[in-house]
Scaffold this motif. Structure first.
Motif, PDB file in Angstrom:
ATOM      1  N   TYR A 157     -63.002 -56.236 -52.260  1.00 21.78           N
ATOM      2  CA  TYR A 157     -63.742 -56.293 -53.517  1.00 21.78           C
ATOM      3  C   TYR A 157     -64.727 -57.452 -53.571  1.00 21.78           C
ATOM      4  O   TYR A 157     -65.286 -57.745 -54.636  1.00 21.78           O
ATOM      5  CB  TYR A 157     -62.743 -56.390 -54.686  1.00 21.78           C
ATOM      6  CG  TYR A 157     -61.786 -55.224 -54.713  1.00 21.78           C
ATOM      7  CD1 TYR A 157     -62.147 -54.012 -55.291  1.00 21.78           C
ATOM      8  CD2 TYR A 157     -60.531 -55.318 -54.100  1.00 21.78           C
ATOM      9  CE1 TYR A 157     -61.290 -52.933 -55.286  1.00 21.78           C
ATOM     10  CE2 TYR A 157     -59.661 -54.232 -54.087  1.00 21.78           C
ATOM     11  CZ  TYR A 157     -60.042 -53.049 -54.680  1.00 21.78           C
ATOM     12  OH  TYR A 157     -59.196 -51.970 -54.663  1.00 21.78           O
ATOM     13  N   ILE A 158     -64.951 -58.101 -52.429  1.00 21.40           N
ATOM     14  CA  ILE A 158     -65.945 -59.170 -52.364  1.00 21.40           C
ATOM     15  C   ILE A 158     -67.338 -58.560 -52.526  1.00 21.40           C
ATOM     16  O   ILE A 158     -67.624 -57.492 -52.016  1.00 21.40           O
ATOM     17  CB  ILE A 158     -65.838 -59.929 -51.028  1.00 21.40           C
ATOM     18  CG1 ILE A 158     -64.515 -60.709 -50.970  1.00 21.40           C
ATOM     19  CG2 ILE A 158     -67.010 -60.880 -50.832  1.00 21.40           C
ATOM     20  CD1 ILE A 158     -64.273 -61.395 -49.648  1.00 21.40           C
ATOM     21  N   GLY A 159     -68.210 -59.266 -53.224  1.00 18.59           N
ATOM     22  CA  GLY A 159     -69.567 -58.772 -53.420  1.00 18.59           C
ATOM     23  C   GLY A 159     -69.775 -58.137 -54.778  1.00 18.59           C
ATOM     24  O   GLY A 159     -70.774 -57.468 -55.015  1.00 18.59           O
ATOM     25  N   ARG A 160     -68.839 -58.348 -55.701  1.00 20.03           N
ATOM     26  CA  ARG A 160     -68.960 -57.758 -57.033  1.00 20.03           C
ATOM     27  C   ARG A 160     -69.187 -58.811 -58.115  1.00 20.03           C
ATOM     28  O   ARG A 160     -68.886 -58.617 -59.277  1.00 20.03           O
ATOM     29  CB  ARG A 160     -67.719 -56.930 -57.359  1.00 20.03           C
ATOM     30  CG  ARG A 160     -67.477 -55.835 -56.338  1.00 20.03           C
ATOM     31  CD  ARG A 160     -66.487 -54.821 -56.837  1.00 20.03           C
ATOM     32  NE  ARG A 160     -66.209 -53.813 -55.833  1.00 20.03           N
ATOM     33  CZ  ARG A 160     -65.539 -52.691 -56.061  1.00 20.03           C
ATOM     34  NH1 ARG A 160     -65.078 -52.454 -57.270  1.00 20.03           N
ATOM     35  NH2 ARG A 160     -65.303 -51.829 -55.097  1.00 20.03           N
ATOM     36  N   GLY A 161     -69.703 -59.958 -57.693  1.00 21.77           N
ATOM     37  CA  GLY A 161     -70.037 -60.992 -58.666  1.00 21.77           C
ATOM     38  C   GLY A 161     -69.000 -62.068 -58.836  1.00 21.77           C
ATOM     39  O   GLY A 161     -69.143 -62.943 -59.682  1.00 21.77           O
ATOM     40  N   TYR A 162     -67.937 -62.059 -58.036  1.00 22.33           N
ATOM     41  CA  TYR A 162     -66.882 -63.061 -58.140  1.00 22.33           C
ATOM     42  C   TYR A 162     -66.607 -63.671 -56.770  1.00 22.33           C
ATOM     43  O   TYR A 162     -66.759 -63.015 -55.738  1.00 22.33           O
ATOM     44  CB  TYR A 162     -65.596 -62.446 -58.702  1.00 22.33           C
ATOM     45  CG  TYR A 162     -65.714 -62.022 -60.146  1.00 22.33           C
ATOM     46  CD1 TYR A 162     -65.434 -62.909 -61.179  1.00 22.33           C
ATOM     47  CD2 TYR A 162     -66.137 -60.740 -60.473  1.00 22.33           C
ATOM     48  CE1 TYR A 162     -65.563 -62.519 -62.507  1.00 22.33           C
ATOM     49  CE2 TYR A 162     -66.272 -60.340 -61.798  1.00 22.33           C
ATOM     50  CZ  TYR A 162     -65.984 -61.240 -62.809  1.00 22.33           C
ATOM     51  OH  TYR A 162     -66.117 -60.860 -64.115  1.00 22.33           O
TER      52      TYR A 162
END
Length: 239
Positions: A37-42
């Motif tokens: 889920y890396i790359g979603r703004g966190y």
């Protein structure tokens, strides 16, 4: 009894050390899930911390009688905790009313599908819920999961393919070939010195000073030859 199950049993009985040991031994699993889920703004660390909450819930709720490994049970819980965080605190803020409408729509859709074996039309859902079709569409779109361009859609032997890799290229391959042939033709008309300077400067991204040292000439000479050569190439191209 399996060592993990023994630790789980102790943790259930209130043994804090056993619970801490289980958490430590499964932190790698949390990282593996969080990376999806890396790359979603966190930041990765934020996702990791949320994933750890999912792991703790897993250990608290796990039952040895489930007949599955702890890791098998843990992965969906860790992923679910991260997804819930992204949904509720995501980059796109969704109002409570929209979330509630989407929930009602999803629940009714499932009920009708189970009863009839067919998925209902939006118009039927709108009629039963006494809301407009536009409101249903808006709620469903607002609650749709935002996909990351870096989302892994295929993974085999460590070779990942991301969503971004599947997007069609904007490059026209035929134009690329024609441009390459045209460039080769233009360069072939230059002498050896001119070709060398152009290739060093524009294909190898070297500075005029670096080229001058390689050719054992001054930077001023490189600059003069480069300008003269570029003018020649422009004239040949426009001819």
């Amino acid at each position: 009894m399996d060592r993990t199950f023994e630790l789980l049993k102790l943790a259930k009985e209130g043994d804090k050390d056993a619970k801490d040991q289980l958490i430590q031994e499964n932190l790698g699993l949390v990282w593996a899930v969080a990376k999806r889920y890396i790359g979603r703004g966190y930041e990765a660390d934020d996702l990791y911390q949320i994933g750890c909450i999912g792991l703790i819930k897993c250990i608290d709720n796990f039952d040895i009688n489930y007949g599955v490994k702890l890791s098998t049970y843990a992965v969906p819980l860790i992923a679910g905790e991260i997804k819930r965080f992204l949904r509720d605190d995501g980059l796109i803020k969704v109002s409570r009313s929209l979330r509630e409408t989407a929930y009602k729509v999803a629940k009714l859709r499932e009920e009708i599908t189970n009863e009839t074996g067919e998925e209902p039309a939006i118009e039927e859902l709108a009629k039963r819920l006494n809301i407009s079709v536009e409101d249903i569409v808006e709620s469903l779109e607002a609650n749709a999961e935002v996909e990351s361009m870096q989302k892994t859609i295929y993974n085999s032997d460590g070779n990942e393919i991301c969503l971004m890799d599947k997007l069609p290229s904007k490059k026209n391959e035929q134009d690329e070939i024609i441009n390459s042939l045209l460039l080769d033709n233009l360069l072939s008309k230059l002498n050896e010195s001119e070709q060398t300077i152009i290739k060093r400067r524009y294909f190898e991204n070297k500075t005029q000073t670096e080229v001058a040292k390689e050719l054992n000439i001054s930077q001023v000479q490189v600059s003069r030859i480069e300008k003269k050569t570029l003018l020649k190439l422009r004239e040949d191209y426009c001819a």
